[in-house]
Design a protein around this motif. Structure first.
Motif, mmCIF file in Angstrom:
data_model
loop_
_atom_site.group_PDB
_atom_site.id
_atom_site.type_symbol
_atom_site.label_atom_id
_atom_site.label_comp_id
_atom_site.label_asym_id
_atom_site.label_seq_id
_atom_site.Cartn_x
_atom_site.Cartn_y
_atom_site.Cartn_z
ATOM 1 N N GLU A 102 -5.622 -11.795 -54.699
ATOM 2 C CA GLU A 102 -4.933 -12.091 -52.919
ATOM 3 C C GLU A 102 -6.507 -14.023 -53.099
ATOM 4 N N ARG B 69 -5.837 -14.183 -46.442
ATOM 5 C CA ARG B 69 -5.258 -13.210 -45.401
ATOM 6 C C ARG B 69 -5.901 -14.271 -44.370
ATOM 7 N N SER C 257 2.918 -9.490 -46.780
ATOM 8 C CA SER C 257 2.506 -8.263 -47.011
ATOM 9 C C SER C 257 2.068 -8.859 -48.760
ATOM 10 N N LYS C 258 1.042 -8.302 -49.014
ATOM 11 C CA LYS C 258 0.330 -8.162 -50.804
ATOM 12 C C LYS C 258 1.711 -8.453 -51.421
ATOM 13 N N ARG C 259 2.752 -7.650 -51.436
ATOM 14 C CA ARG C 259 3.877 -7.408 -52.421
ATOM 15 C C ARG C 259 5.040 -8.513 -51.500
#
Length: 249
Positions: free
Chosen positions: A194, A197, A224-226
Motif C-alpha cells: 500500500e 490512502r 479498497s486494497k483488493r
C-alpha cells in the motif's frame, strides 16, 4: 520563388489533412466546431518540431481517459441494473483498457488520420496499439471539449455500445494471472504494498504497488486494497503485453 513553393506545398499538405479529418468525422459520426481540437487530438509528438508538447494529443489523452471512464461507468450502471459492483468493475476494466481502445481505433480506421513524424510513420506507428489507444482517448477528450458531455456520451455509445452489450467473457483474476505468468518465468510471487490512502473514511481511495524482480513496479487505484491490487496487477500485465481478459482458465 522558393518561398512560394514551400507555401504551396504546405497548403497542399494542410488540405490533405483536412480531407482526412473530414472522413474521420464521417466515420465517428461527429463534426467538430473547433477543428484545431481535432488536429491536436490526432497529432503525435513526433510530428512536432522542438520540445513543444502542447500541440500533441497528450493532454487530450489525459482528459479523454477520464471522460471515457465516467461515460462508460454511467452506461454500464444503466445497462446492467442488477449487476453488483464487482461485475460492473470487471466490465469497465475490460472496456476501457488500452487493448480495447486500440480495437475501437482500428474499427474506425483512426490510424489513417494520425499525424506522425517521418521516423514514427516509417516504423509502423499508425498500427501500433499504444498509439492507437492513446489517440482514441484523445479524440474523446477533444469531443468532450468541443461538444460537451452529451456529445462525448453519444460518441462512446456509437463506438462502444455494441461491444458493451455483448455477453461478458470470463475474466480471470489479474492477480492470479500475474502470479502464474511470473512463476512461468521463474520469478517469485508478486508482492503488493500500500503506497497511499486518500479520501474520507467512508469513501477512501487506495494506491497499491506491485513488484517483481527484474521488472519496474506498477501501481493501481481502487476503493479498497483488493481492488487496487487487482488494478496494479492488471497494469503490470498490460505493460508486459499479457491480456488477462483473453486467457482461459
Amino acid at each position: 520563388m522558393g518561398g512560394a513553393l514551400v507555401e504551396v506545398v504546405h497548403d497542399r499538405s494542410m488540405t490533405r489533412g483536412l480531407k482526412g479529418a473530414g472522413k474521420l468525422e464521417e466515420r465517428i459520426g461527429y463534426d467538430f466546431a473547433d477543428r484545431e481540437l481535432l488536429t491536436s487530438a490526432l497529432t503525435h509528438i513526433s510530428a512536432l518540431s522542438g520540445k513543444n508538447r502542447h500541440g500533441s494529443y497528450q493532454r487530450l489523452e489525459f482528459l479523454g481517459d477520464h471522460v471515457l471512464g465516467l461515460v462508460m461507468s454511467e452506461m454500464l450502471f444503466r445497462e446492467f441494473p442488477r449487476a453488483d459492483e464487482g461485475e460492473l468493475s470487471r466490465r469497465l476494466a475490460d472496456l476501457v483498457r488500452k487493448e480495447t481502445c486500440a480495437e475501437v481505433a482500428r474499427a474506425v480506421d483512426l490510424g489513417a488520420a494520425i499525424k506522425l513524424g517521418s521516423s514514427e510513420n516509417n516504423s509502423g506507428g499508425r498500427k501500433r496499439p499504444a498509439i492507437l489507444a492513446d489517440v482514441c482517448e484523445s479524440l474523446i477528450g477533444a469531443v468532450f471539449l468541443d461538444g460537451g458531455y452529451v456529445a462525448a456520451c453519444e460518441l462512446v455509445e456509437r463506438l462502444w455500445g455494441e461491444r458493451m452489450r455483448q455477453p461478458q467473457k470470463p475474466i480471470r483474476d489479474p492477480k492470479t494471472v500475474l502470479q502464474e505468468w511470473a512463476q512461468g518465468r521463474g520469478l517469485p510471487t508478486p508482492s503488493y504494498r500500500e503506497v497511499e490512502r486518500t479520501g474520507p473514511h467512508h469513501n477512501p481511495e487506495f494506491r497499491v504497488e506491485v513488484s517483481l524482480p527484474q521488472l519496474a513496479p506498477a501501481e493501481g487505484l481502487g476503493p479498497s486494497k483488493r481492488v487496487a491490487e487487482q488494478a496494479a496487477a492488471a497494469a503490470m500485465l498490460t505493460r508486459e503485453g499479457v491480456e488477462p481478459a483473453k486467457q482461459d482458465a
